[in-house]
Enzyme design. Structure first.
Site, short mmCIF file in Angstrom:
data_model
loop_
_atom_site.label_atom_id
_atom_site.label_comp_id
_atom_site.label_asym_id
_atom_site.label_seq_id
_atom_site.Cartn_x
_atom_site.Cartn_y
_atom_site.Cartn_z
N GLU A 66 50.21 50.38 50.73
CA GLU A 66 51.15 49.80 49.66
C GLU A 66 51.96 50.62 48.91
OE1 GLU A 66 48.66 45.47 49.12
OE2 GLU A 66 48.07 47.33 47.99
N ASP A 237 42.57 40.56 47.27
CA ASP A 237 44.03 41.15 46.85
C ASP A 237 44.83 41.44 48.17
OD1 ASP A 237 42.35 43.23 48.13
OD2 ASP A 237 42.66 44.58 46.21
P1 NAD Z 1 33.83 49.25 48.14
O1 NAD Z 1 33.83 49.13 49.93
O2 NAD Z 1 33.35 50.57 47.79
O3 NAD Z 1 32.79 48.31 47.62
C1 NAD Z 1 32.56 46.79 48.12
C2 NAD Z 1 31.03 46.31 48.08
O4 NAD Z 1 31.07 44.90 48.58
C3 NAD Z 1 30.30 46.92 49.26
O5 NAD Z 1 29.12 47.40 48.54
C4 NAD Z 1 29.87 45.80 50.18
O6 NAD Z 1 28.41 45.91 50.47
C5 NAD Z 1 30.06 44.80 49.37
N1 NAD Z 1 30.14 43.41 50.02
C6 NAD Z 1 31.21 43.06 51.02
N2 NAD Z 1 30.91 41.76 51.36
C7 NAD Z 1 29.96 41.30 50.39
C8 NAD Z 1 29.44 40.01 50.57
N3 NAD Z 1 30.02 38.88 50.94
N4 NAD Z 1 28.59 39.70 49.28
C9 NAD Z 1 28.11 40.70 48.56
N5 NAD Z 1 28.46 42.08 48.72
C10 NAD Z 1 29.46 42.24 49.78
O7 NAD Z 1 35.05 48.86 47.72
P2 NAD Z 1 35.70 48.83 46.21
O8 NAD Z 1 36.67 50.03 46.03
O9 NAD Z 1 34.81 48.56 45.29
O10 NAD Z 1 36.51 47.89 46.09
C11 NAD Z 1 36.12 46.29 46.33
C12 NAD Z 1 37.36 45.27 46.44
O11 NAD Z 1 38.34 45.37 45.35
C13 NAD Z 1 38.09 45.61 47.64
O12 NAD Z 1 38.55 44.56 48.23
C14 NAD Z 1 39.49 46.09 47.10
O13 NAD Z 1 40.48 46.08 47.65
C15 NAD Z 1 39.50 45.52 45.52
N6 NAD Z 1 40.41 46.14 44.72
C16 NAD Z 1 41.11 45.14 43.85
C17 NAD Z 1 41.83 45.86 42.81
C18 NAD Z 1 42.59 45.02 41.93
O14 NAD Z 1 43.60 45.40 41.02
N7 NAD Z 1 42.36 43.59 41.85
C19 NAD Z 1 41.81 47.23 42.68
C20 NAD Z 1 40.84 47.91 43.18
C21 NAD Z 1 40.06 47.46 44.32
#
Ligand code: NAD
Length: 357
Positions: A66, A237
């Site tokens: 993006e 997101d």
């Molecule tokens: P990451 O992959 O490092 O961590 C995600 C964690 O979620 C992993 O440890 C995984 O095991 C766990 N997980 C997956 N499914 C699960 C479930 N059903 N129950 C419990 N745990 C579960 O990712 P990250 O960098 O920490 O990002 C997390 C999310 O946040 C991503 O989807 C990312 O796109 C989103 N994000 C959003 C914003 C925003 O501004 N809203 C900004 C950054 C990241």
């Protein structure tokens, strides 16, 4: 003190990952989070001034790439960011990013920066800023479901900005929870390791969902969410990627960053296009009410918006002179005669030719 604006405008300050880590360690993570929060508040309160557009997304089966542009009329900024949930299995980050600030007057870049770390910081600062306006008064306990890359930043922002000091952690991958507990050790939290989402939300005033899975997931079902809580929904997101059961949305007062983008990407993609939501910036300027009673469920349906990256880049740029943590990049061609770009290449060849003579 290192001078930020070089005599040569063609040199652009660049903040590498190493510089960013040194800035964060030097200033302190919690100080950086509160600092970014101040810049966010400033920019959210002048929201109407900014150019706004939903981010420009290129989707694939595995993820999304993006671009997120905005401008306040004087400075332009954009971020390049990806989201690839399968990456961690290959030893890569789910989210990586870099960003630029530029002078609207000349179009010349003012800053190029890593933004993988900065995105985690600004996302956490934005979440905590929203919660400051929406959470039940005196909140102390937060459930955090998903303990990956964003999680420690979220925890520390809620501590520094909202006064949260109890965490209830759950992740489907127990090693992620263990990592989070290790990293937060000694940083002032009481931490409970939970073995289900249900256990994590028990007794929590704030529920943060920050999981990554490119699907309509149901991290929280309706029966798990009691009245009066604040939900900080981070992981849903992009289109086809949500975390909350639709019934929770129907019971909540929903707050968003920029509705045209959140309707495409957020939890509310599950609702009709005209479903009423409130804009966070209007709560902050006092134009719209935030939480109105202690029974209400408030939901921050976070997707991440360009203005937040702009604020974070502004904050980092303002730390560069005092920290000296940047280097100049020779990014812009600079012919003596601006119209003689080709001649500049020819002249660059001359010394080599002379050497050979
Ligand atoms: P990451 O992959 O490092 O961590 C995600 C964690 O979620 C992993 O440890 C995984 O095991 C766990 N997980 C997956 N499914 C699960 C479930 N059903 N129950 C419990 N745990 C579960 O990712 P990250 O960098 O920490 O990002 C997390 C999310 O946040 C991503 O989807 C990312 O796109 C989103 N994000 C959003 C914003 C925003 O501004 N809203 C900004 C950054 C990241």
């Amino acid at each position: 003190m290192t001078k930020l604006t070089p005599d040569d405008l063609n040199l652009v300050p660049f903040v590498s990952v190493d510089h960013m880590m040194k800035i964060v360690l030097g200033i302190g993570v919690e100080n950086v989070l509160t600092g970014i929060c101040e810049y966010l508040e400033e920019d959210f309160k002048r929201w109407e001034l900014f150019d706004k557009t939903p981010r420009i997304a290129s989707h694939s089966n595995e993820g999304v790439i993006e671009l997120m542009p905005t401008s306040d009329g004087q400075v332009y900024g954009f971020k390049y960011v990806n989201g690839h949930p399968k990456n961690t299995k290959e030893g890569l980050q789910t989210v990586t990013a870099f960003g630029v600030l530029a002078d609207v007057n000349t179009g010349y870049p003012l800053l190029l920066s890593e933004m993988t770390i900065l995105t985690a910081l600004r996302t956490a600062a934005t979440s905590a800023m929203a919660a400051k306006y929406l959470m039940p008064e005196g909140s102390k306990t937060m459930a955090m479901i998903g303990n990956g890359a964003q999680s420690e930043f979220q925890a520390l922002a809620f501590k520094a900005i909202c006064g949260i000091d109890k965490l209830r952690l759950y992740d489907t991958d127990i090693s992620a929870t263990d990592k989070c507990i290790r990293n937060l050790d000694g940083l002032g939290f009481d931490i409970v390791k939970c073995d289900s989402e249900q256990m994590a939300v028990e007794g929590s005033e704030i529920i943060t969902t920050v999981t990554a899975d490119k699907q309509y997931a149901t991290i929280l079902t309706d029966n798990m969410v009691g009245s009066g809580v604040h939900i900080n929904a981070i992981g849903g997101d992009c289109p086809g990627k949500t975390e909350l059961h639709k019934d929770i949305l129907l019971r909540s007062e929903i707050f968003v960053e920029y509705p045209p983008q959140t309707r495409i990407e957020g939890e509310i993609q599950q609702l009709p296009d005209d479903y009423p939501v409130k804009e966070l910036w209007q709560v902050m300027t006092g134009e719209v009410e935030g939480r109105t009673n202690n029974k209400q469920i408030t939901l921050f349906d976070s997707v991440g918006f360009a203005i937040e990256d702009f604020s974070a880049l502004r904050y980092i740029r303002d730390q560069l002179e005092s920290t000296g943590q940047f280097q100049y990049l020779d990014m812009l061609a600079d012919p003596d005669d601006p119209r003689d770009l080709f001649g500049m290449i020819l002249r660059a060849a001359l010394p080599a030719k002379q050497d050979g003579e």
